[in-house]
Enzyme design. Structure first.
Site, PDB file in Angstrom:
ATOM      1  N   ASP A 177      -5.603  68.207  39.597  1.00 11.61           N
ATOM      2  CA  ASP A 177      -5.177  69.424  39.118  1.00 11.61           C
ATOM      3  C   ASP A 177      -3.922  70.151  39.857  1.00 11.61           C
ATOM      4  O   ASP A 177      -4.011  70.031  41.182  1.00 11.61           O
ATOM      5  CB  ASP A 177      -6.380  70.447  39.125  1.00 11.61           C
ATOM      6  CG  ASP A 177      -6.190  71.673  38.505  1.00 11.61           C
ATOM      7  OD1 ASP A 177      -6.300  71.898  37.380  1.00 11.61           O
ATOM      8  OD2 ASP A 177      -5.794  72.924  39.138  1.00 11.61           O
ATOM      9  N   ILE A 178      -2.982  70.819  39.259  1.00 12.08           N
ATOM     10  CA  ILE A 178      -1.911  71.272  39.856  1.00 12.08           C
ATOM     11  C   ILE A 178      -2.543  72.626  40.371  1.00 12.08           C
ATOM     12  O   ILE A 178      -2.823  73.608  39.590  1.00 12.08           O
ATOM     13  CB  ILE A 178      -0.652  71.631  38.991  1.00 12.08           C
ATOM     14  CG1 ILE A 178      -0.189  70.228  38.560  1.00 12.08           C
ATOM     15  CG2 ILE A 178       0.321  72.525  39.836  1.00 12.08           C
ATOM     16  CD1 ILE A 178       1.038  70.198  37.503  1.00 12.08           C
ATOM     17  N   GLU A 220      -3.143  71.508  32.881  1.00  8.15           N
ATOM     18  CA  GLU A 220      -2.456  71.051  34.196  1.00  8.15           C
ATOM     19  C   GLU A 220      -3.345  70.166  34.826  1.00  8.15           C
ATOM     20  O   GLU A 220      -3.243  69.676  36.098  1.00  8.15           O
ATOM     21  CB  GLU A 220      -2.130  72.081  35.324  1.00  8.15           C
ATOM     22  CG  GLU A 220      -3.478  72.939  35.616  1.00  8.15           C
ATOM     23  CD  GLU A 220      -3.872  73.930  34.974  1.00  8.15           C
ATOM     24  OE1 GLU A 220      -4.645  74.862  35.333  1.00  8.15           O
ATOM     25  OE2 GLU A 220      -3.490  73.967  33.651  1.00  8.15           O
TER      26      GLU A 220
END
Length: 305
Positions: A177-178, A220
């Site tokens: 995950d960003i 994301e």
């Protein structure tokens, strides 16, 4: 367009070639069926063939049969040239796979119009193949990042889980995950956010092995699996990815943006069986711990049945 002539009579070859060059075809000549078949099987072979029925080596009818057995997307249009004019002979040639035939001797204009029809068919087939490939890409690839979409990465994971069980080899599954991606969109705009997504994927892919896989799981979040990868190796792989993504801020149209990621990993030991849903749940829990413990880190768990 390229076209292949196969005829053991050099006079006929010369006459046909002269006309074809005038009509702006790129011509490949063959003096017998064996030579023709080698060129037909080659990469980037012509899709238009003019074959003499009777030739040394392999005759035109046999080449027709062989061409139709080839596993190719592109269509090959075959025009048989023959002095045979009995109905049963013509039926034999067409049933072997020829698209059309022309009797010797023939008028150049007749050859021209028959080839025009063949050219249209080849071009239509090319357009259909392009359209099919485009639809396939739309159905399997994430339009923004160019990697597999959610459905495809999950299908690939299912295959790899079965392989892990069958061959009794470890499999490591990761969710990435960003960090603070919503903040990126809110601060810099969605265009910059899209650029961050694409650059993150490019950096991650550059550190994956050729047989590992990545797909966009949603927003994301990205799903990665490392084939034949134990806990220690999975940890090293993930740390390498994490470091490379955050090492250098990303250059976007809205300025330089520092980016970090969080990764959660679940490791399946050799031959351990688990359904996909609980596997994803365990991986997601590891990702949650990575975010809870400060982000920009890797958390790992081992599946214990």
């Amino acid at each position: 367009m390229k076209i292949l002539i196969a005829d053991d009579d050099p006079l006929y070859r010369r006459l046909i070639k002269k006309s074809l060059l005038k009509w702006e075809y790129e011509v490949i000549e063959c003096g017998d069926g064996t030579e023709a078949w080698k060129k037909i099987k080659a990469k980037n072979a012509p899709n238009l063939l003019i074959l003499d029925w009777v030739m040394p080596g392999i005759d035109g009818v046999d080449i027709c049969r062989r061409v139709r057995e080839l596993d190719r997307d592109s269509y090959t249009y075959i025009l048989l040239v023959t002095s045979k004019n009995k109905k049963e002979d013509i039926i034999l040639g067409m049933e072997a796979g020829a698209d059309d035939y022309i009797n010797k001797p023939f008028y150049p204009h007749e050859l021209k119009v028959r080839l025009r029809a063949g050219r249209r068919i080849v071009q239509m087939n090319t357009e259909l193949v392009k359209a099919r490939n485009s639809l396939h890409k739309m159905a399997t690839v994430d339009a923004l990042t160019g990697i597999w979409n959610r459905r495809m990465i999950l299908d690939a994971l299912k295959v790899e889980m079965d392989r892990s069980i069958r061959k009794k080899i470890p499999l490591s599954v990761a969710l990435m995950d960003i960090d603070f991606f919503k903040r990126v969109n809110d601060t810099y705009g969605h265009l910059a956010g899209d650029q961050v997504l694409c650059e993150t994927v490019n950096r991650v892919r550059s550190k994956l092995r050729s047989y590992d896989s990545i797909g966009r799981y949603g927003g994301e979040e990205f799903l990665i699996f490392f084939q034949d990868c134990s806990m220690d190796n999975a940890w090293k792989q993930a740390e390498r990815i994490l470091s490379f993504v955050s090492k250098k801020p990303m250059n976007t149209s809205e300025g330089i943006i520092p980016v970090t990621i969080s990764i959660g990993i679940c490791v399946l030991n050799k031959g351990k069986k688990i359904d996909m849903e609980p596997l994803i749940k365990l991986t997601d829990e590891a990702l949650y711990r990575a975010k809870k413990n400060g982000r920009n880190r890797v958390e790992i768990t081992i599946f214990e049945p």
